[in-house]
Design a protein around this motif. Structure first.
Motif, mmCIF file in Angstrom:
data_model
loop_
_atom_site.group_PDB
_atom_site.id
_atom_site.type_symbol
_atom_site.label_atom_id
_atom_site.label_comp_id
_atom_site.label_asym_id
_atom_site.label_seq_id
_atom_site.Cartn_x
_atom_site.Cartn_y
_atom_site.Cartn_z
ATOM 1 N N ARG A 19 -46.331 -12.266 36.449
ATOM 2 C CA ARG A 19 -46.521 -13.286 35.385
ATOM 3 C C ARG A 19 -47.658 -12.896 34.413
ATOM 4 O O ARG A 19 -47.557 -13.681 33.438
ATOM 5 C CB ARG A 19 -46.755 -14.759 36.162
ATOM 6 C CG ARG A 19 -48.092 -14.722 36.910
ATOM 7 C CD ARG A 19 -48.149 -15.882 37.590
ATOM 8 N NE ARG A 19 -49.249 -16.291 38.646
ATOM 9 C CZ ARG A 19 -49.913 -17.276 38.579
ATOM 10 N NH1 ARG A 19 -49.807 -18.213 37.814
ATOM 11 N NH2 ARG A 19 -50.851 -17.302 39.613
ATOM 12 N N PHE A 20 -48.363 -12.089 34.833
ATOM 13 C CA PHE A 20 -49.668 -11.384 34.067
ATOM 14 C C PHE A 20 -49.578 -10.195 33.546
ATOM 15 O O PHE A 20 -50.400 -9.662 32.723
ATOM 16 C CB PHE A 20 -50.987 -11.803 34.432
ATOM 17 C CG PHE A 20 -51.280 -13.378 35.017
ATOM 18 C CD1 PHE A 20 -51.594 -14.096 33.845
ATOM 19 C CD2 PHE A 20 -51.116 -13.639 36.270
ATOM 20 C CE1 PHE A 20 -51.811 -15.526 34.331
ATOM 21 C CE2 PHE A 20 -51.623 -14.860 36.724
ATOM 22 C CZ PHE A 20 -51.664 -16.026 35.715
ATOM 23 N N ARG A 21 -48.468 -9.456 33.933
ATOM 24 C CA ARG A 21 -48.438 -8.077 33.681
ATOM 25 C C ARG A 21 -48.170 -7.856 32.454
ATOM 26 O O ARG A 21 -47.416 -8.347 31.707
ATOM 27 C CB ARG A 21 -47.317 -7.509 34.596
ATOM 28 C CG ARG A 21 -47.371 -5.955 34.607
ATOM 29 C CD ARG A 21 -46.246 -5.353 35.611
ATOM 30 N NE ARG A 21 -46.170 -5.999 36.949
ATOM 31 C CZ ARG A 21 -45.392 -5.680 38.040
ATOM 32 N NH1 ARG A 21 -44.151 -5.273 37.712
ATOM 33 N NH2 ARG A 21 -45.718 -6.150 38.987
ATOM 34 N N THR A 22 -48.538 -6.547 31.963
ATOM 35 C CA THR A 22 -48.470 -5.946 30.644
ATOM 36 C C THR A 22 -47.042 -5.359 30.668
ATOM 37 O O THR A 22 -46.251 -5.161 31.671
ATOM 38 C CB THR A 22 -49.231 -4.792 30.748
ATOM 39 O OG1 THR A 22 -49.227 -3.993 31.826
ATOM 40 C CG2 THR A 22 -50.852 -5.297 30.406
ATOM 41 N N PRO A 23 -46.638 -5.204 29.250
ATOM 42 C CA PRO A 23 -45.242 -4.933 29.243
ATOM 43 C C PRO A 23 -44.593 -3.653 29.819
ATOM 44 O O PRO A 23 -45.284 -2.971 30.493
ATOM 45 C CB PRO A 23 -44.901 -4.858 27.580
ATOM 46 C CG PRO A 23 -46.060 -5.815 27.023
ATOM 47 C CD PRO A 23 -47.290 -5.560 28.315
ATOM 48 N N PHE A 24 -43.185 -3.705 29.909
ATOM 49 C CA PHE A 24 -42.449 -2.591 30.420
ATOM 50 C C PHE A 24 -42.924 -0.929 30.249
ATOM 51 O O PHE A 24 -43.023 -0.378 30.721
ATOM 52 C CB PHE A 24 -41.143 -2.965 30.272
ATOM 53 C CG PHE A 24 -40.585 -2.493 28.695
ATOM 54 C CD1 PHE A 24 -40.083 -1.204 28.506
ATOM 55 C CD2 PHE A 24 -40.382 -3.512 27.816
ATOM 56 C CE1 PHE A 24 -39.904 -0.904 27.071
ATOM 57 C CE2 PHE A 24 -39.908 -3.335 26.539
ATOM 58 C CZ PHE A 24 -39.936 -2.008 26.267
ATOM 59 N N PHE A 25 -43.487 -0.922 28.780
ATOM 60 C CA PHE A 25 -43.962 0.356 28.449
ATOM 61 C C PHE A 25 -45.423 0.733 29.046
ATOM 62 O O PHE A 25 -45.782 1.658 28.461
ATOM 63 C CB PHE A 25 -43.855 0.522 26.980
ATOM 64 C CG PHE A 25 -44.345 -0.684 26.047
ATOM 65 C CD1 PHE A 25 -45.447 -0.697 25.559
ATOM 66 C CD2 PHE A 25 -43.455 -1.669 25.739
ATOM 67 C CE1 PHE A 25 -46.006 -1.670 24.933
ATOM 68 C CE2 PHE A 25 -43.832 -2.677 24.963
ATOM 69 C CZ PHE A 25 -45.102 -2.721 24.393
ATOM 70 N N VAL A 26 -45.963 -0.052 29.549
ATOM 71 C CA VAL A 26 -47.112 0.389 30.550
ATOM 72 C C VAL A 26 -46.695 0.974 31.880
ATOM 73 O O VAL A 26 -46.495 0.043 32.688
ATOM 74 C CB VAL A 26 -48.537 -0.587 30.608
ATOM 75 C CG1 VAL A 26 -49.390 -0.242 31.370
ATOM 76 C CG2 VAL A 26 -48.839 -1.065 29.161
ATOM 77 N N ARG A 27 -46.584 2.058 31.706
ATOM 78 C CA ARG A 27 -45.855 2.705 33.123
ATOM 79 C C ARG A 27 -46.538 2.813 34.261
ATOM 80 O O ARG A 27 -45.849 2.602 35.385
ATOM 81 C CB ARG A 27 -45.256 4.065 32.723
ATOM 82 C CG ARG A 27 -44.371 4.073 31.321
ATOM 83 C CD ARG A 27 -43.195 3.449 31.451
ATOM 84 N NE ARG A 27 -42.241 3.706 30.465
ATOM 85 C CZ ARG A 27 -40.795 3.134 30.378
ATOM 86 N NH1 ARG A 27 -40.494 2.433 31.486
ATOM 87 N NH2 ARG A 27 -40.182 3.306 29.302
ATOM 88 N N GLU A 28 -47.921 2.952 34.325
ATOM 89 C CA GLU A 28 -48.418 3.483 35.309
ATOM 90 C C GLU A 28 -49.420 2.248 35.708
ATOM 91 O O GLU A 28 -50.548 1.750 34.902
ATOM 92 C CB GLU A 28 -49.319 4.673 35.267
ATOM 93 C CG GLU A 28 -49.793 5.220 36.642
ATOM 94 C CD GLU A 28 -50.439 6.422 36.191
ATOM 95 O OE1 GLU A 28 -50.880 7.035 37.248
ATOM 96 O OE2 GLU A 28 -50.255 7.286 35.017
#
Length: 592
Positions: A100-109
């Motif tokens: 719910r606080f995670r950065t978007p999908f293009f932060v891969r690692e």
């Protein structure tokens, strides 16, 4: 500019405005810098104006993995130097965090090995070494000023990786209907706050400063606290690991920024949201002489949890994972820990642990004797409608929980604030709730901090308020909020503004980091506004002073002048009277 096109990732629908492909004019070229740990190979990016040197993913502490999970960060000096050249052209991993606080999908690692920082600098004189340019250390009088930017994210999420490749303008349908579920997607908030903090465009346009961004541990990995976590540790640290990460990173920058052409005697610490709150904490934690100036955007210290509250969170996590000791917690895979933390539905925050934050720590520590880490100049400010964007991130009942967390020494019921915020004076529950929490948690604490800092007559203190944000951002957030609060289905409310975004939390960052994508379609006036504001902030980083018309705060409320960026884009300086009655109401719970 490339045309907008819908893109579906993981079942989510977005509409993107993509960055103009002409921004990066040429492929990056290698550039090098030598520090005591070894040689770093960064890159020089030829951007819209002048080239920018970037050294990314530089480790500043030992990886907090295995036995070092929930330990104070180990100094990098204890780590073996790398051999040869270290690739510094890629960002380090982000700290694992709840979805719910995670950065978007293009932060891969994502990885627990996340304690990395990034250095962005303007062009310097190069000398050929081995046929390739090396960043050289210049004479002290030419060293550039530097600032360290700490990202926000409730202390629960975020990263130093700038998500500069795209900006969401349309984010609707099913995902918007579940803001509290794991399936919910809150990326508009995160892209707004963190993609704006890419300093590449700023340095390319203005030069003059070096910018450092950093990762620190967030959420359960950064702010779980319990006495058991100190078992076996010689320093006795039982919590606040994320704050300690920041402190170690700042000390690293102070020690080594000269190798990148920066002046260690003129460091500015700048943060927004939880990053701004971090700066406030660090004004208590850092020794005098490390930083010279501070900029605090949209947050101050929210009274840290007592250890008893943190203890309840610790026990809740142990129950969710079916373990009974800190040792077992450290042995579990990090994915299991994050999943269990998600089911706990907790906010993991700074704690009065008796070691990092001593017993009794809180706002009342800011007496006239408080030295604020010896800083000579500070900028503090807010946006007009701080809480509109934030309300969807909290579980109900929001008002009683957050009010009590903010003013734990007082018993505050709905009847207590009904006279100040009459329910029949607001068009909706959303409008009233965001007004109350915006005042209680942002406007009033910022005013109190300004007066506390200005109590030292030798310190220059400036206060601002943004009543205008980039129209594109406001449009995107407005759509998201109106779907969330239901006003989308009441067309007669679309133009009253009460249920919309307003000058929302984080909206000012696009101006201060010169993110011109955010001004798309807004005209020349918006770009010129950004140029003026960004220039003033850079001037403050360089000199510790703002433009002459922006008066520093005097001692006492009568001397308090604030710079306002109005809804009409006009900038004015006025005596601070914004929501004066409401601010005084909340001040009463601190000063009594």
């Amino acid at each position: 500019m490339q045309p907008c096109k819908p893109l579906r990732i993981d079942g989510r629908l977005y509409l993107y405005i993509q960055r103009p492909p002409t921004m990066a004019k040429e492929p990056p070229t290698p550039t090098f810098v030598d520090i005591p740990h070894g040689r770093l190979r960064g890159e020089t990016v030829t951007w819209t104006n002048r080239p920018v040197r970037r050294f990314l993913g530089i480790p500043y502490a030992q990886p907090p993995v295995g036995e070092r999970r929930w330990r104070a960060p180990g100094p990098l000096e204890d780590r073996l130097q790398w051999e040869g050249e270290r690739d510094a052209t890629k960002f380090g991993p982000s700290c694992p965090q709840e979805r719910r606080f995670r950065t978007p999908f293009f932060v891969r690692e994502y990885s627990e090995d996340c304690l990395y920082l990034n250095v962005f600098s303007p062009p310097e004189e190069d000398v050929p070494v081995g046929g390739l340019p090396v960043l050289t250390l210049r004479a002290a009088r030419f060293l550039a000023t530097a600032y360290i930017f700490i990202h926000g994210g409730f202390f629960q999420g975020g990263t130093s990786i700038p998500y500069g490749q795209c900006l969401p303008v349309f984010h609707v349908f099913i995902q918007m209907l579940f803001p509290y579920s794991d399936k919910g997607c809150n990326e508009p908030y995160h892209i707004l706050l963190f993609s704006c903090s890419d300093p590449t465009s700023l340095i390319s346009e203005f030069g003059r400063v070096i910018v450092v961004t950093l990762n620190y541990r967030v959420g359960v990995l950064g702010f779980l606290a319990a006495a058991e976590l100190a078992t076996g540790a010689t320093d006795g640290v039982a919590g606040n690991f994320g704050l300690l990460d920041q402190e170690v990173a700042i000390q690293w920058v102070h020690k080594y920024i000269a190798h990148f052409g920066g002046d260690s005697t003129r460091l500015t610490l700048w943060g927004q949201s939880a990053g701004g709150s971090s700066v406030h904490y660090l004004l208590h934690l850092l020794p005098p002489g490390v930083i010279k100036r501070a900029i605090i955007h949209s947050a101050t210290i929210m009274n840290p949890y007592p250890l008893a509250v943190a203890r309840r969170q610790y026990e809740k996590l142990c129950t969710a994972l079916a373990v009974d000791s800190a040792e077992r917690l450290r042995e579990l895979p990090v994915g299991e820990v994050i999943s269990a933390a998600t089911t706990c539905r907790e906010f993991w925050q700074p704690t009065i642990d008796g070691r990092v934050l001593r017993n009794g720590f809180g706002e009342r520590d800011e007496t006239p004797e408080w030295r604020a880490a010896g800083v000579e100049s500070v900028v503090v400010g807010t946006t007009k409608d701080e809480f509109t964007l934030l309300l969807p991130f909290y579980d109900p009942p929001v008002l009683p929980n957050l009010i009590q967390d903010t003013y734990p020494a007082s018993t505050i019921t709905a009847a207590t604030y009904d006279a100040t915020y009459p329910p029949d004076s607001y068009s909706s529950s959303f409008a009233r709730t965001t007004a109350i929490l915006g005042d209680a948690r942002y406007q009033a604490p910022a005013d109190r901090l300004v007066l506390a800092l200005a109590s030292d007559p030798t310190r220059r203190v400036y206060q601002y308020r943004f009543e205008h944000v980039p129209p594109l951002f406001r449009f995107a957030i407005e759509l998201w909020l109106r779907f969330w609060n239901g006003s989308w289905y009441r067309p007669w409310t679309w133009f009253n503004g009460d249920d919309g975004a307003g000058a929302h939390h984080g909206g000012e960052l696009a101006y201060l980091f010169w993110r011109t994508e955010a001004f798309w379609g807004a005209g020349v006036a918006e770009v010129e506004l950004a140029r003026r504001i960004a220039g003033w902030w850079i001037g403050f980083v360089e000199t510790g002073e703002m433009i002459s018309v922006w008066e520093k705060v005097g001692q006492g409320a009568n001397g308090r002048r604030v710079l306002v960026v109005g809804q009409d884009r006009r900038i004015r300086v006025e005596r601070e009277q914004f929501r004066e009655k409401e601010v005084m109401f909340w001040d009463g719970f601190v000063r009594t």
